[in-house]
Scaffold this motif. Structure first.
Motif, PDB file in Angstrom:
ATOM      1  N   ASP A   1      78.833   7.685  64.427  1.00  0.00           N
ATOM      2  CA  ASP A   1      77.566   7.182  64.930  1.00  0.00           C
ATOM      3  C   ASP A   1      77.126   6.023  64.025  1.00  0.00           C
ATOM      4  O   ASP A   1      76.654   6.248  62.911  1.00  0.00           O
TER       5      ASP A   1
ATOM      6  N   GLU B   1      74.730   3.833  64.286  1.00  0.00           N
ATOM      7  CA  GLU B   1      73.293   3.695  64.086  1.00  0.00           C
ATOM      8  C   GLU B   1      72.795   4.651  63.000  1.00  0.00           C
ATOM      9  O   GLU B   1      71.949   4.306  62.187  1.00  0.00           O
ATOM     10  N   ARG B   2      73.345   5.868  63.012  1.00  0.00           N
ATOM     11  CA  ARG B   2      72.891   6.865  62.031  1.00  0.00           C
ATOM     12  C   ARG B   2      73.821   6.926  60.819  1.00  0.00           C
ATOM     13  O   ARG B   2      73.590   7.721  59.917  1.00  0.00           O
TER      14      ARG B   2
ATOM     15  N   ILE C   1      80.367  12.094  63.804  1.00  0.00           N
ATOM     16  CA  ILE C   1      79.911  13.000  64.861  1.00  0.00           C
ATOM     17  C   ILE C   1      80.856  14.198  64.887  1.00  0.00           C
ATOM     18  O   ILE C   1      82.065  14.048  65.026  1.00  0.00           O
TER      19      ILE C   1
END
Ligand code: ADP
Ligand code: MN
Ligand code: MN
Length: 181
Positions: A57, A59-60, A64
């Motif tokens: 991920d 963005e984070r 995952i």
């Protein structure tokens, strides 16, 4: 009733709150007999080792985890008992396999410093501080397990961590008395 001779314990909390430190201190503090029956499972590592990572991920800034695959893979381990699960996510394990959920809490300014030291980007620091303030993980634990098996323990320093570990060991001994071989 359970067929496990040793309990399964989840040690959870916001990243940086001290999960891994508590797990390591717990295992070190067990007497030799008990230690031989317990295993610390740092789930971010276990997920990688067992091929349960399902992408990244951006963005984070985190991997995952394929939670279904992970839980399937861990089921035989948890059936054995004596597992100490070290993960920020606590709500994916079946209730029947979990005996205690410890939510480790930490003062926000201390947490901020720890996450900054890790070199997390600002967005990730903010996300985790918000998570701690909103007690997201405590709420997940309460939503997923019986209230009597969920406990909150705070720690910013080594002394309180020792106290917390001592409490968990007392709980293990009492669980053993109530679940004789
Ligand atoms: P988590 O596994 O929840 O991400 P860690 O156990 O890795 O958290 O702790 C994050 C950082 O904070 C580490 O550098 C660790 O040494 C420190 N730390 C954690 N708990 C304590 C504590 N009770 N006293 C002092 N330092 C701590
Ligand atoms: Mn950790
Ligand atoms: Mn979750």
């Amino acid at each position: 009733m359970t067929s496990r001779l040793y309990p399964n314990i989840i040690i959870t909390g916001t990243p940086g709150c001290g999960k891994t430190s508590h797990c390591e201190s717990l295992v070190e503090s067990l007497n030799d007999e008990l230690r031989s029956h317990f295993q610390h499972l740092e789930i971010s590592k276990v997920a990688r080792e067992r091929g349960c990572i399902d992408g990244f991920d951006q963005e984070r800034d985190s991997s995952i985890v394929d939670e279904d695959k992970l839980v399937d893979s861990l089921e035989p381990d948890l059936r054995e008992g004596g597992k100490i699960i070290d993960w920020h996510c606590c709500d994916v394990f079946p209730e029947r396999l979990i005996d205690l959920v410890v939510v480790v809490k930490c003062d926000n300014s201390v947490l901020f410093d720890r996450l900054s030291q890790r070199g997390y980007p600002d967005s990730k620091i903010t996300e985790n501080i918000d998570c701690e303030i909103m007690q997201v993980i405590l709420q997940e634990a309460k939503d997923s397990y019986a209230p009597e098996i969920v406990i909150e323990l705070s720690s910013e320093d080594l002394e309180t961590m020792d106290d917390n570990v001592e409490r968990i060991i007392q709980w293990i001994n009492s669980w053993r008395e109530n679940n004789p071989d």
